[in-house]
Design a protein around this motif. Structure first.
Motif, PDB file in Angstrom:
ATOM      1  N   PRO A  63      52.825  48.519  47.622  1.00 56.36           N
ATOM      2  CA  PRO A  63      54.134  48.517  46.981  1.00 56.36           C
ATOM      3  C   PRO A  63      54.779  49.902  46.880  1.00 56.36           C
ATOM      4  O   PRO A  63      55.965  50.049  47.111  1.00 56.36           O
ATOM      5  CB  PRO A  63      53.870  47.943  45.595  1.00 56.36           C
ATOM      6  CG  PRO A  63      52.479  47.461  45.569  1.00 56.36           C
ATOM      7  CD  PRO A  63      51.781  47.982  46.771  1.00 56.36           C
ATOM      8  N   GLY A  64      54.016  50.923  46.576  1.00 57.24           N
ATOM      9  CA  GLY A  64      54.575  52.251  46.375  1.00 57.24           C
ATOM     10  C   GLY A  64      54.707  53.078  47.644  1.00 57.24           C
ATOM     11  O   GLY A  64      55.359  54.110  47.644  1.00 57.24           O
ATOM     12  N   ASP A  65      54.060  52.617  48.750  1.00 57.20           N
ATOM     13  CA  ASP A  65      54.062  53.394  49.985  1.00 57.20           C
ATOM     14  C   ASP A  65      54.013  52.433  51.157  1.00 57.20           C
ATOM     15  O   ASP A  65      52.959  51.940  51.530  1.00 57.20           O
ATOM     16  CB  ASP A  65      52.855  54.346  50.004  1.00 57.20           C
ATOM     17  CG  ASP A  65      52.823  55.243  51.225  1.00 57.20           C
ATOM     18  OD1 ASP A  65      53.669  55.077  52.129  1.00 57.20           O
ATOM     19  OD2 ASP A  65      51.940  56.118  51.281  1.00 57.20           O
ATOM     20  N   ARG A  66      55.145  52.171  51.750  1.00 56.26           N
ATOM     21  CA  ARG A  66      55.253  51.173  52.813  1.00 56.26           C
ATOM     22  C   ARG A  66      54.482  51.557  54.083  1.00 56.26           C
ATOM     23  O   ARG A  66      54.327  50.750  54.983  1.00 56.26           O
ATOM     24  CB  ARG A  66      56.714  50.902  53.135  1.00 56.26           C
ATOM     25  CG  ARG A  66      57.443  50.311  51.924  1.00 56.26           C
ATOM     26  CD  ARG A  66      58.775  49.720  52.258  1.00 56.26           C
ATOM     27  NE  ARG A  66      58.837  48.783  53.340  1.00 56.26           N
ATOM     28  CZ  ARG A  66      58.502  47.492  53.300  1.00 56.26           C
ATOM     29  NH1 ARG A  66      58.020  46.988  52.177  1.00 56.26           N
ATOM     30  NH2 ARG A  66      58.622  46.724  54.350  1.00 56.26           N
TER      31      ARG A  66
END
Length: 153
Positions: free
Chosen positions: A82-85
């Motif tokens: 979620p925080g780092d694609r």
């Protein structure tokens, strides 16, 4: 008293016999390949492909192949973090947990048979010697005393 050469050759012969034993083959599945990746995911509560590569000591391509196989079998699920694609999160599925638990239960039953056959005293002595062996290996590696591995042989 045996010579150093006789002792060395006897050790190599017995280690080779051990390497070929079924018990070692069953244990090996927990330190390499798909089962090792499942175990790592269980212990870590999830992970990333790069961490799995590092922890298993395999290339990123090999880790990707392992994870692809586990995903195709329904044993893991992979999602974009979620925080780092750019990162993938990998987690066990319920089927993965059940499969790992079944394999681990089998391994425990297998080792229980060895404890029964060898007996408590011999198991304690064998465990002590294996611990000492692992400690000596670590010391030799730390002190750079081990011969360098030849590549391409």
């Amino acid at each position: 008293m045996k010579s150093k050469t006789e002792l060395r050759d006897g050790l190599i012969a017995e280690l080779w016999r051990m390497y070929k034993m079924d018990i070692i083959e069953h244990l090996r599945t927990f330190v390499e390949g798909e089962t090792a990746a499942l175990w790592l995911l269980r212990e870590a509560g999830g992970s990333s492909p790069s961490r799995i590569s590092e922890e298993l000591g395999v290339s990123r391509a090999r880790a990707a192949n392992i994870l692809r196989g586990l995903r195709e079998k329904g044993l893991v699920e992979m999602e974009i973090a979620p925080g780092d694609r750019r990162r993938m999160d990998v987690a066990l599925t319920e089927k993965g947990r059940a499969t790992l638990e079944e394999k681990y239960s089998f391994l425990l039953r297998y080792f229980d048979l060895y404890v029964d056959v060898l007996g408590p005293e011999d198991i304690e002595e064998l465990t002590r010697l294996l611990h000492k062996t692992a400690d000596c290996e670590a010391q030799l590696r730390t002190e750079n005393m081990l011969p360098k591995t030849e590549v391409g042989r």
